[in-house]
Design a protein around this motif. Sequence first.
Motif, PDB file in Angstrom:
ATOM      1  N   ALA A  74     -21.696  75.081 -16.818  1.00 13.98           N
ATOM      2  CA  ALA A  74     -22.720  76.137 -16.813  1.00 13.98           C
ATOM      3  C   ALA A  74     -22.249  77.275 -15.922  1.00 13.98           C
ATOM      4  O   ALA A  74     -21.628  77.039 -14.876  1.00 13.98           O
ATOM      5  CB  ALA A  74     -24.061  75.597 -16.303  1.00 13.98           C
ATOM      6  N   LYS A  75     -22.546  78.478 -16.320  1.00 15.15           N
ATOM      7  CA  LYS A  75     -22.214  79.676 -15.555  1.00 15.15           C
ATOM      8  C   LYS A  75     -20.739  79.697 -15.127  1.00 15.15           C
ATOM      9  O   LYS A  75     -20.399  80.109 -14.011  1.00 15.15           O
ATOM     10  CB  LYS A  75     -23.111  79.789 -14.313  1.00 15.15           C
ATOM     11  N   GLU A 131     -26.475  70.452 -25.358  1.00 19.65           N
ATOM     12  CA  GLU A 131     -26.998  71.266 -24.264  1.00 19.65           C
ATOM     13  C   GLU A 131     -28.313  70.674 -23.789  1.00 19.65           C
ATOM     14  O   GLU A 131     -29.134  70.215 -24.592  1.00 19.65           O
ATOM     15  CB  GLU A 131     -27.211  72.712 -24.703  1.00 19.65           C
ATOM     16  N   LYS A 170     -29.488  74.386 -10.750  1.00 21.70           N
ATOM     17  CA  LYS A 170     -30.712  75.114 -10.408  1.00 21.70           C
ATOM     18  C   LYS A 170     -31.810  74.087 -10.073  1.00 21.70           C
ATOM     19  O   LYS A 170     -31.616  73.270  -9.192  1.00 21.70           O
ATOM     20  CB  LYS A 170     -31.096  76.081 -11.527  1.00 21.70           C
ATOM     21  N   LYS A 195     -32.926  71.715 -12.134  1.00 25.16           N
ATOM     22  CA  LYS A 195     -32.855  70.592 -13.074  1.00 25.16           C
ATOM     23  C   LYS A 195     -31.932  69.499 -12.533  1.00 25.16           C
ATOM     24  O   LYS A 195     -30.909  69.801 -11.919  1.00 25.16           O
ATOM     25  CB  LYS A 195     -32.354  71.067 -14.441  1.00 25.16           C
ATOM     26  N   ASP A 237     -31.233  71.416 -20.609  1.00 29.68           N
ATOM     27  CA  ASP A 237     -31.719  72.142 -19.431  1.00 29.68           C
ATOM     28  C   ASP A 237     -30.734  73.207 -18.940  1.00 29.68           C
ATOM     29  O   ASP A 237     -30.475  73.335 -17.736  1.00 29.68           O
ATOM     30  CB  ASP A 237     -32.031  71.156 -18.301  1.00 29.68           C
ATOM     31  N   GLY A 238     -30.147  73.933 -19.896  1.00 29.94           N
ATOM     32  CA  GLY A 238     -29.260  75.036 -19.540  1.00 29.94           C
ATOM     33  C   GLY A 238     -27.840  74.646 -19.214  1.00 29.94           C
ATOM     34  O   GLY A 238     -27.036  75.482 -18.794  1.00 29.94           O
ATOM     35  N   VAL A 239     -27.504  73.385 -19.390  1.00 28.89           N
ATOM     36  CA  VAL A 239     -26.159  72.897 -19.080  1.00 28.89           C
ATOM     37  C   VAL A 239     -25.511  72.348 -20.349  1.00 28.89           C
ATOM     38  O   VAL A 239     -26.145  71.619 -21.114  1.00 28.89           O
ATOM     39  CB  VAL A 239     -26.204  71.780 -18.011  1.00 28.89           C
ATOM     40  N   ASN A 240     -24.251  72.737 -20.568  1.00 30.94           N
ATOM     41  CA  ASN A 240     -23.504  72.173 -21.690  1.00 30.94           C
ATOM     42  C   ASN A 240     -22.853  70.870 -21.216  1.00 30.94           C
ATOM     43  O   ASN A 240     -22.080  70.871 -20.257  1.00 30.94           O
ATOM     44  CB  ASN A 240     -22.438  73.168 -22.161  1.00 30.94           C
TER      45      ASN A 240
END
Length: 252
Positions: free
Chosen positions: A215-216, A191, A80, A82, A193-196
């Motif tokens: 992610a996702k 984790e 996204k 980041k 910024d939304g990412v593992n």
Amino acid sequence: MSSKILLFVLLIVMLISGCGQSQSVSIDKKSYQDKTDSAQTNTTKVFETVPKGFRVVIVGSGNPKTEVGRGAPSTLVQFKDKYFLVDSGANTTSTLLKLGLQAEKITNMLFTHQHVDHNGDFWNLFIDGWQGPTGRRSLNLIGPQVQELYDTTVNFFRTDLEYRAGLGWPKDGILTNVNINDFTEDKYNFELDGVNITSIPVPHTVPTYAYRFDAKGKSVVVSGDLTYSANFASFAKSAEILVFDGMLTSDF
Ligand SMILES: [Zn+2]
């Protein structure tokens, strides 16, 4: 470090916006030239759009010896809005700028290992990205020996940094508000910024780690320099994009 052959693979991976849109690999001269021309034509537009998922950009893929027109190893993983920059070999800062991304946008700097072809542009990225009224005001430094890298850099440039801060720029992002995750264990999972992000050691001449970004339901894996590793094979399994750093030169 990487081979000429690897360049073909890297160029194809380059500029892929979102996982699952990977293109077939073709290793012939015309295809390579077409892709190179296409990449050059599109460079200024790379970051104009924000991807819904991952975007991976090969910032540099060169060998330890400096080459004109080809930076040393650096891979930008974007999720996204980041950014996660893995390694920062020579020319990283200027190449990112050519692609339309200012150094100040990079708040996550990760390292596979501390060899000069993987960190040679760190000082520039670190200071250039912070200075100025719109500079970076927070930073995550992640990977093996990053505490030593940070301490050495700040100690060496302390007078310079204090002078620049004295011009009115906050110290956050360089002397303060810097989070250092210095790897010393066998496996990391965190984790950001939304990412593992998962990291495991891989075989090389110094402590070296590979990274997996999830992610996702999509995955991106970035290796360091490494030889064959059974652990890495299972680590990278099912990734949509794998950036693999290798070397094949006749003079070594
Ligand atoms: Zn190396």
